[in-house]
Structures are given as C-alpha cells and as structure tokens.
Scaffold this motif. Sequence first.
Motif, PDB file in Angstrom:
ATOM      1  N   SER A  33      24.199   5.605   7.508  1.00  0.00           N
ATOM      2  CA  SER A  33      24.399   6.022   8.903  1.00  0.00           C
ATOM      3  C   SER A  33      23.125   5.880   9.749  1.00  0.00           C
ATOM      4  O   SER A  33      23.157   6.080  10.959  1.00  0.00           O
ATOM      5  N   ALA A  34      22.016   5.532   9.102  1.00  0.00           N
ATOM      6  CA  ALA A  34      20.743   5.376   9.821  1.00  0.00           C
ATOM      7  C   ALA A  34      20.760   4.107  10.657  1.00  0.00           C
ATOM      8  O   ALA A  34      21.469   3.145  10.338  1.00  0.00           O
ATOM      9  N   ASP A  35      19.960   4.098  11.724  1.00  0.00           N
ATOM     10  CA  ASP A  35      19.856   2.884  12.525  1.00  0.00           C
ATOM     11  C   ASP A  35      19.042   1.829  11.765  1.00  0.00           C
ATOM     12  O   ASP A  35      18.432   2.109  10.732  1.00  0.00           O
ATOM     13  N   THR A  36      19.058   0.628  12.283  1.00  0.00           N
ATOM     14  CA  THR A  36      18.412  -0.503  11.610  1.00  0.00           C
ATOM     15  C   THR A  36      16.916  -0.259  11.402  1.00  0.00           C
ATOM     16  O   THR A  36      16.376  -0.595  10.346  1.00  0.00           O
ATOM     17  N   THR A  37      16.267   0.323  12.389  1.00  0.00           N
ATOM     18  CA  THR A  37      14.827   0.591  12.274  1.00  0.00           C
ATOM     19  C   THR A  37      14.544   1.530  11.107  1.00  0.00           C
ATOM     20  O   THR A  37      13.638   1.284  10.308  1.00  0.00           O
ATOM     21  N   GLU A  38      15.329   2.597  11.007  1.00  0.00           N
ATOM     22  CA  GLU A  38      15.119   3.549   9.920  1.00  0.00           C
ATOM     23  C   GLU A  38      15.417   2.895   8.563  1.00  0.00           C
ATOM     24  O   GLU A  38      14.710   3.122   7.583  1.00  0.00           O
ATOM     25  N   GLN A  39      16.459   2.078   8.508  1.00  0.00           N
ATOM     26  CA  GLN A  39      16.768   1.387   7.254  1.00  0.00           C
ATOM     27  C   GLN A  39      15.631   0.454   6.854  1.00  0.00           C
ATOM     28  O   GLN A  39      15.244   0.401   5.677  1.00  0.00           O
ATOM     29  N   GLN A  40      15.070  -0.269   7.810  1.00  0.00           N
ATOM     30  CA  GLN A  40      13.950  -1.162   7.516  1.00  0.00           C
ATOM     31  C   GLN A  40      12.717  -0.376   7.063  1.00  0.00           C
ATOM     32  O   GLN A  40      11.992  -0.802   6.160  1.00  0.00           O
ATOM     33  N   THR A  41      12.504   0.768   7.677  1.00  0.00           N
ATOM     34  CA  THR A  41      11.384   1.619   7.282  1.00  0.00           C
ATOM     35  C   THR A  41      11.571   2.115   5.851  1.00  0.00           C
ATOM     36  O   THR A  41      10.617   2.172   5.073  1.00  0.00           O
ATOM     37  N   PHE A  42      12.803   2.442   5.490  1.00  0.00           N
ATOM     38  CA  PHE A  42      13.081   2.873   4.118  1.00  0.00           C
ATOM     39  C   PHE A  42      12.770   1.744   3.134  1.00  0.00           C
ATOM     40  O   PHE A  42      12.170   1.978   2.077  1.00  0.00           O
ATOM     41  N   LEU A  43      13.138   0.528   3.481  1.00  0.00           N
ATOM     42  CA  LEU A  43      12.824  -0.618   2.610  1.00  0.00           C
ATOM     43  C   LEU A  43      11.311  -0.778   2.467  1.00  0.00           C
ATOM     44  O   LEU A  43      10.811  -1.066   1.377  1.00  0.00           O
ATOM     45  N   GLN A  44      10.578  -0.578   3.562  1.00  0.00           N
ATOM     46  CA  GLN A  44       9.116  -0.629   3.501  1.00  0.00           C
ATOM     47  C   GLN A  44       8.577   0.500   2.623  1.00  0.00           C
ATOM     48  O   GLN A  44       7.624   0.309   1.864  1.00  0.00           O
ATOM     49  N   MET A  45       9.188   1.664   2.730  1.00  0.00           N
ATOM     50  CA  MET A  45       8.770   2.804   1.927  1.00  0.00           C
ATOM     51  C   MET A  45       8.899   2.494   0.437  1.00  0.00           C
ATOM     52  O   MET A  45       8.045   2.882  -0.365  1.00  0.00           O
ATOM     53  N   LEU A  46       9.953   1.799   0.074  1.00  0.00           N
ATOM     54  CA  LEU A  46      10.174   1.465  -1.333  1.00  0.00           C
ATOM     55  C   LEU A  46       9.112   0.516  -1.879  1.00  0.00           C
ATOM     56  O   LEU A  46       8.981   0.379  -3.095  1.00  0.00           O
ATOM     57  N   GLU A  47       8.343  -0.108  -1.000  1.00  0.00           N
ATOM     58  CA  GLU A  47       7.259  -1.003  -1.422  1.00  0.00           C
ATOM     59  C   GLU A  47       5.954  -0.246  -1.700  1.00  0.00           C
ATOM     60  O   GLU A  47       5.030  -0.801  -2.277  1.00  0.00           O
ATOM     61  N   LEU A  48       5.879   1.011  -1.297  1.00  0.00           N
ATOM     62  CA  LEU A  48       4.657   1.797  -1.486  1.00  0.00           C
ATOM     63  C   LEU A  48       4.440   2.121  -2.961  1.00  0.00           C
ATOM     64  O   LEU A  48       5.392   2.213  -3.737  1.00  0.00           O
ATOM     65  N   GLU A  49       3.190   2.334  -3.317  1.00  0.00           N
ATOM     66  CA  GLU A  49       2.849   2.793  -4.665  1.00  0.00           C
ATOM     67  C   GLU A  49       3.364   4.218  -4.851  1.00  0.00           C
ATOM     68  O   GLU A  49       3.420   5.006  -3.895  1.00  0.00           O
ATOM     69  N   ASP A  50       3.720   4.555  -6.077  1.00  0.00           N
ATOM     70  CA  ASP A  50       4.251   5.887  -6.361  1.00  0.00           C
ATOM     71  C   ASP A  50       3.298   7.005  -5.949  1.00  0.00           C
ATOM     72  O   ASP A  50       3.740   8.026  -5.421  1.00  0.00           O
ATOM     73  N   THR A  51       2.004   6.817  -6.176  1.00  0.00           N
ATOM     74  CA  THR A  51       1.049   7.882  -5.847  1.00  0.00           C
ATOM     75  C   THR A  51       1.013   8.151  -4.340  1.00  0.00           C
ATOM     76  O   THR A  51       0.971   9.311  -3.917  1.00  0.00           O
ATOM     77  N   GLU A  52       1.048   7.101  -3.546  1.00  0.00           N
ATOM     78  CA  GLU A  52       1.060   7.259  -2.092  1.00  0.00           C
ATOM     79  C   GLU A  52       2.366   7.902  -1.644  1.00  0.00           C
ATOM     80  O   GLU A  52       2.380   8.831  -0.824  1.00  0.00           O
ATOM     81  N   LEU A  53       3.461   7.423  -2.167  1.00  0.00           N
ATOM     82  CA  LEU A  53       4.772   7.955  -1.823  1.00  0.00           C
ATOM     83  C   LEU A  53       4.875   9.437  -2.204  1.00  0.00           C
ATOM     84  O   LEU A  53       5.411  10.244  -1.448  1.00  0.00           O
ATOM     85  N   MET A  54       4.348   9.784  -3.335  1.00  0.00           N
ATOM     86  CA  MET A  54       4.364  11.179  -3.792  1.00  0.00           C
ATOM     87  C   MET A  54       3.594  12.068  -2.825  1.00  0.00           C
ATOM     88  O   MET A  54       4.064  13.150  -2.458  1.00  0.00           O
ATOM     89  N   ARG A  55       2.423  11.623  -2.374  1.00  0.00           N
ATOM     90  CA  ARG A  55       1.638  12.420  -1.407  1.00  0.00           C
ATOM     91  C   ARG A  55       2.438  12.653  -0.128  1.00  0.00           C
ATOM     92  O   ARG A  55       2.413  13.749   0.431  1.00  0.00           O
TER      93      ARG A  55
END
Length: 80
Positions: A33-55
């Motif tokens: 249900s998210a807009d395209t921008t939010e979906q793209q941001t989520f895809l970018q988020m999945l590219e982050l290292e686990d340690t950064e994402l965890m913080r």
Amino acid sequence: MNENINKLRWRCRRGTLELDLMLIRYLENRYLSADTTEQQTFLQMLELEDTELMRYLMGEQLPSEQSMKSLVLVIRALPV
C-alpha cells in the motif's frame, strides 16, 4: 506480483531475528500500500549492511537522508 513479494521476503532475512521480524512485518503490512517512493526506499534499505540497519531500526541512530529516515520511523512504529 506474488513472485516479487516472495523474493523481497527472502531479502528481508538478515543476520538477526529482530531485523527479520521488523522487515517482514513492514513487507506484509505496509509495502503493497506504500507509494512508489517509499517502496524504492525500502529496496534501498535492503541494500544496507546489517549493522547499519540495526542501528536505525533499534533506535540508536537515524539516517541523514529524509526518505530513509521517514521509512525507519514507519517501520519502528508498526505494531508488533
């Protein structure tokens, strides 16, 4: 679409149970249900290292980029 969601679900599997649960909760409850921008941001988020994402997701730090910061806050606020 279902195949894409299954691929994303696989990408949400990370090195810790906490990250897995938070990312999959977002995917199952908000992603479609998210807009395209939010979906793209989520895809970018999945590219982050686990340690950064965890913080970010555990509340130790916020990203400097505004769309990523907004998404982190959305994910943190999702009900358990």
